[in-house]
Design a protein around this motif. Sequence first.
Motif, PDB file in Angstrom:
ATOM      1  N   LEU A 124      41.344  22.328 -27.064  1.00 14.46           N
ATOM      2  CA  LEU A 124      40.118  22.559 -27.822  1.00 14.46           C
ATOM      3  C   LEU A 124      40.026  23.990 -28.326  1.00 14.46           C
ATOM      4  CD1 LEU A 124      37.632  20.611 -25.493  1.00 14.46           C
ATOM      5  CD2 LEU A 124      38.631  19.843 -27.648  1.00 14.46           C
ATOM      6  N   ILE A 125      40.633  24.940 -27.613  1.00 15.01           N
ATOM      7  CA  ILE A 125      40.694  26.325 -28.064  1.00 15.01           C
ATOM      8  C   ILE A 125      42.078  26.875 -27.757  1.00 15.01           C
ATOM      9  CG2 ILE A 125      38.225  26.759 -27.743  1.00 15.01           C
ATOM     10  CD1 ILE A 125      38.936  28.204 -25.122  1.00 15.01           C
ATOM     11  N   ASP A 126      42.407  27.986 -28.396  1.00 14.99           N
ATOM     12  CA  ASP A 126      43.687  28.647 -28.161  1.00 14.99           C
ATOM     13  C   ASP A 126      43.556  29.593 -26.974  1.00 14.99           C
ATOM     14  OD1 ASP A 126      45.667  31.131 -28.948  1.00 14.99           O
ATOM     15  OD2 ASP A 126      46.475  29.172 -29.542  1.00 14.99           O
ATOM     16  N   SER A 127      44.637  29.804 -26.255  1.00 17.19           N
ATOM     17  CA  SER A 127      44.597  30.655 -25.058  1.00 17.19           C
ATOM     18  C   SER A 127      44.252  32.103 -25.387  1.00 17.19           C
ATOM     19  CB  SER A 127      45.943  30.593 -24.323  1.00 17.19           C
ATOM     20  OG  SER A 127      46.989  31.017 -25.189  1.00 17.19           O
ATOM     21  N   SER A 128      44.497  32.528 -26.632  1.00 15.30           N
ATOM     22  CA  SER A 128      44.201  33.911 -27.019  1.00 15.30           C
ATOM     23  C   SER A 128      42.772  34.092 -27.517  1.00 15.30           C
ATOM     24  CB  SER A 128      45.174  34.359 -28.117  1.00 15.30           C
ATOM     25  OG  SER A 128      45.026  33.530 -29.267  1.00 15.30           O
ATOM     26  N   THR A 129      42.020  33.008 -27.607  1.00 13.15           N
ATOM     27  CA  THR A 129      40.654  33.071 -28.137  1.00 13.15           C
ATOM     28  C   THR A 129      39.725  33.767 -27.149  1.00 13.15           C
ATOM     29  OG1 THR A 129      40.997  30.989 -29.321  1.00 13.15           O
ATOM     30  CG2 THR A 129      38.732  31.728 -29.044  1.00 13.15           C
ATOM     31  N   GLU A 130      38.989  34.750 -27.642  1.00 10.92           N
ATOM     32  CA  GLU A 130      38.009  35.448 -26.817  1.00 10.92           C
ATOM     33  C   GLU A 130      36.624  34.860 -27.085  1.00 10.92           C
ATOM     34  OE1 GLU A 130      38.124  39.619 -27.340  1.00 10.92           O
ATOM     35  OE2 GLU A 130      40.256  39.828 -26.797  1.00 10.92           O
ATOM     36  N   LEU A 131      35.953  34.490 -26.007  1.00 10.86           N
ATOM     37  CA  LEU A 131      34.643  33.859 -26.135  1.00 10.86           C
ATOM     38  C   LEU A 131      33.627  34.558 -25.243  1.00 10.86           C
ATOM     39  CD1 LEU A 131      35.675  30.076 -25.873  1.00 10.86           C
ATOM     40  CD2 LEU A 131      35.134  31.329 -27.957  1.00 10.86           C
ATOM     41  N   THR A 132      32.386  34.606 -25.713  1.00 11.11           N
ATOM     42  CA  THR A 132      31.303  35.105 -24.867  1.00 11.11           C
ATOM     43  C   THR A 132      30.946  34.032 -23.841  1.00 11.11           C
ATOM     44  OG1 THR A 132      29.557  34.224 -26.290  1.00 11.11           O
ATOM     45  CG2 THR A 132      30.385  36.432 -26.816  1.00 11.11           C
ATOM     46  N   ARG A 133      30.162  34.421 -22.857  1.00  8.84           N
ATOM     47  CA  ARG A 133      29.727  33.476 -21.826  1.00  8.84           C
ATOM     48  C   ARG A 133      28.986  32.304 -22.462  1.00  8.84           C
ATOM     49  NH1 ARG A 133      28.337  33.544 -16.346  1.00  8.84           N
ATOM     50  NH2 ARG A 133      26.512  32.300 -15.823  1.00  8.84           N
ATOM     51  N   LYS A 134      28.113  32.604 -23.426  1.00  6.95           N
ATOM     52  CA  LYS A 134      27.345  31.557 -24.095  1.00  6.95           C
ATOM     53  C   LYS A 134      28.267  30.619 -24.861  1.00  6.95           C
ATOM     54  CE  LYS A 134      23.718  30.914 -27.553  1.00  6.95           C
ATOM     55  NZ  LYS A 134      23.038  29.864 -26.789  1.00  6.95           N
ATOM     56  N   GLU A 135      29.263  31.164 -25.543  1.00  2.27           N
ATOM     57  CA  GLU A 135      30.191  30.340 -26.320  1.00  2.27           C
ATOM     58  C   GLU A 135      31.039  29.452 -25.413  1.00  2.27           C
ATOM     59  OE1 GLU A 135      30.891  33.254 -30.202  1.00  2.27           O
ATOM     60  OE2 GLU A 135      32.111  33.500 -28.389  1.00  2.27           O
ATOM     61  N   ILE A 136      31.351  29.960 -24.214  1.00  5.11           N
ATOM     62  CA  ILE A 136      32.124  29.144 -23.267  1.00  5.11           C
ATOM     63  C   ILE A 136      31.314  27.921 -22.839  1.00  5.11           C
ATOM     64  CG2 ILE A 136      33.047  29.069 -20.918  1.00  5.11           C
ATOM     65  CD1 ILE A 136      33.953  31.964 -21.305  1.00  5.11           C
ATOM     66  N   PHE A 137      30.041  28.121 -22.535  1.00  2.18           N
ATOM     67  CA  PHE A 137      29.210  26.992 -22.128  1.00  2.18           C
ATOM     68  C   PHE A 137      28.988  26.012 -23.283  1.00  2.18           C
ATOM     69  CE2 PHE A 137      27.506  29.803 -18.595  1.00  2.18           C
ATOM     70  CZ  PHE A 137      28.135  29.073 -17.595  1.00  2.18           C
ATOM     71  N   GLU A 138      29.064  26.501 -24.530  1.00  2.00           N
ATOM     72  CA  GLU A 138      28.937  25.612 -25.680  1.00  2.00           C
ATOM     73  C   GLU A 138      30.093  24.608 -25.738  1.00  2.00           C
ATOM     74  OE1 GLU A 138      26.741  25.197 -28.382  1.00  2.00           O
ATOM     75  OE2 GLU A 138      25.361  26.291 -27.078  1.00  2.00           O
ATOM     76  N   LEU A 139      31.242  24.951 -25.109  1.00  2.00           N
ATOM     77  CA  LEU A 139      32.403  24.056 -25.119  1.00  2.00           C
ATOM     78  C   LEU A 139      32.112  22.734 -24.410  1.00  2.00           C
ATOM     79  CD1 LEU A 139      35.212  26.650 -24.251  1.00  2.00           C
ATOM     80  CD2 LEU A 139      34.729  25.653 -26.485  1.00  2.00           C
ATOM     81  N   VAL A 140      31.152  22.765 -23.480  1.00  2.55           N
ATOM     82  CA  VAL A 140      30.798  21.552 -22.732  1.00  2.55           C
ATOM     83  C   VAL A 140      30.331  20.449 -23.678  1.00  2.55           C
ATOM     84  CG1 VAL A 140      29.191  20.610 -21.018  1.00  2.55           C
ATOM     85  CG2 VAL A 140      30.241  22.844 -20.647  1.00  2.55           C
ATOM     86  N   PHE A 141      29.784  20.835 -24.839  1.00  4.28           N
ATOM     87  CA  PHE A 141      29.233  19.865 -25.784  1.00  4.28           C
ATOM     88  C   PHE A 141      30.271  19.351 -26.789  1.00  4.28           C
ATOM     89  CE2 PHE A 141      25.659  22.586 -24.492  1.00  4.28           C
ATOM     90  CZ  PHE A 141      24.818  21.624 -23.966  1.00  4.28           C
TER      91      PHE A 141
END
Length: 679
Positions: free
Chosen positions: A468-485
């Motif tokens: 769903l994302i690339d290993s080099s992708t940097e995400l904020t805490r909020k963006e990480i939780f958005e992955l659940v959806f």
Amino acid sequence: MIDKFKAKFVEESNDNVHDLEEALLLLEKDTENKEIVERIFRAMHTLKGGGAMFGFNQLSEFTHHLETIFDQIRNNKLVITDDIISLTFESIDHIKYMLEVGDVEEQDELDNQKAFIERVQRVSNSDSVMDRTDVKVSKAEKVDDDGSKTYLIEIKPNEEILKNGTNPFYLLDDLHAMGTAKVIAYHEKVPVLNNFNPVNNYCHWQVVLNTSESVNDIKDVFIFVEDECEIKITQIGSGNLLTTTELNDKIEEAAREQKALSKEELVAIAAQVNDSDEKKDLKKKVQLKEHKISSIRVNSNKIDELVNLVSELVTIQAQLNLFAENDGNPAALALAENIQKLSRQLRDNAFSISLIPLQSELMRFQRLVRDLSKELQKDIDFVIEGGDIELDKNIIEHLTDPLLHIIRNAVDHGIELPDERIQSGKSPKGTILFKAFYSGASVIVKVMDDGKGIDPEFIRKKAIAKGLIDSSTELTRKEIFELVFLSGFSTKEQVTDVSGRGVGMDVVKKKIGEIRGEVSLDSEMGQGTTLTLELPMTLSIIDGLLVNVFKNQYVIPIANIEKIYAIDSVSFGKTFNHVVNIEDDQYPFIDLREAFETELENKGTEQLILVKYEDRRVGLLVDQVIGEYQTVVKPLGRFLKKQENISGASILGDGTIALVIDTNRLIHNHAAKKYRTRN
């Protein structure tokens, strides 16, 4: 015609079942509460009486056996146990089934129903039923202190009552259940055998009843037969007059000679027993208090029709305003203004009627938590705050399934087993808090659990593993939780009946989005997880701000707007990364001409509309603000359904179309697009 009445009975019975289920959940937490027991008993009694009247005979018979259990409980003859609570919940489900399908004829179903009734009867005949003699003594000791009264009840059913499915003996049985009663049957109208019709009623009754219940409670026994019986209820004295020799002799004489009891004679007997002023006053017939109807039941289709008509009225009123402005006639302008005020009041009233409290749907959530926690061997307390918050019924209908899934996840994924919680230093009992409150023109719903929480790093690794994302992708805490959806994302390794197959939270987000709502997730390891839903209170009509972008017109919901600024176009040309400085504050902004891919026009002055987005303010740049507009929101239809930034359309007074902007989605999608471009 009878089908219409049956449908009405089913509708009202479903309300009774809802009340029954709610009361049972309360009783499970407070088994000594007699008021709740009475509430359950009355709901069962109403179901039984209505079932017999409208042809749901199996429902009536089944509920009668269930009612017996709670009659014994209310009379202190049976102790409430977990088995009784569980059996009653199962019985409620069976009642729902019988209301849906009616009386069954298939042998397998009849056998299942018979087996169920036998289970219920075993409870009412169990060893936990106390000796009736002891109970009677106990009640006799209390009779002078509990405010009981003695009534004469005269019941004269019409001849056709049996043909309507009503069994008068059930009425007598219900009166017996309310206290101590003696019944006299009068059969002087029974004809000779040649003229006897077995489907006709020829009898009438008098009942002397001692009870602590009110006159209204007694009247409720006859609620379904008021049109088929002549009912008279007269209080003849205070206390239990059935313990007096004088009254018992008079009852036996009336039964032997088939001579009706006289209420005057009974009142005189009561006066002799206690010749007080209070007893003398009771010679007068008790006048029932005037009953005023405080609410009425209305078919939901009628409410939908009313809202639609009001919506059309608002559209026509906009046309009238435009006509009056173009005509310039002061009288026409004044008339248009008055109609606008009235239509706004009518709109507000119509939508207040369509609002229903969240509490109406919370019962199924409580039941879900109870059943799943027992299935998963977890101890969970479901707490509700703000159940009286009201939402448009159409929103609640679309909200139920997403909330069921969120709560199911909280039970299955969030709350730990009791042993795990103890090892973590927590109470063995977990808590799921359902909290609702108003926030401006929106309603915020939070579902919070005090479970193990979600590890952001675990989610990130899971998303990488699923591609769903690339290993080099940097995400904020909020963006990480958005992955659940995201579609197909699941933190559960094993497929179960509860957690499913990795689908659900993406559907939750989609369903919430369909009603112009937003959903977000936050979690702390070891402390729990919170799902937050932001919802509009209504869908059909909103107060909006009409704006112009190039040659098109759009509506921005006023509830989302903070401020409006007029700014020189040159200022926007000097901005860096679409951030503008206003009054010593910096705000990111979106040029709607770019967002909607239209031509850019330099008009010297442009309008910046600051709107709320989560905990920030974002500007929307438009060519011109036209003014406030009462907007009737129409669906886009299947051809434009994929336009995520647009939540609907409105017909203006001149017949043109204005699209309604979903500002939250617009800003969210714009930020996501910038992020993808940057990476």
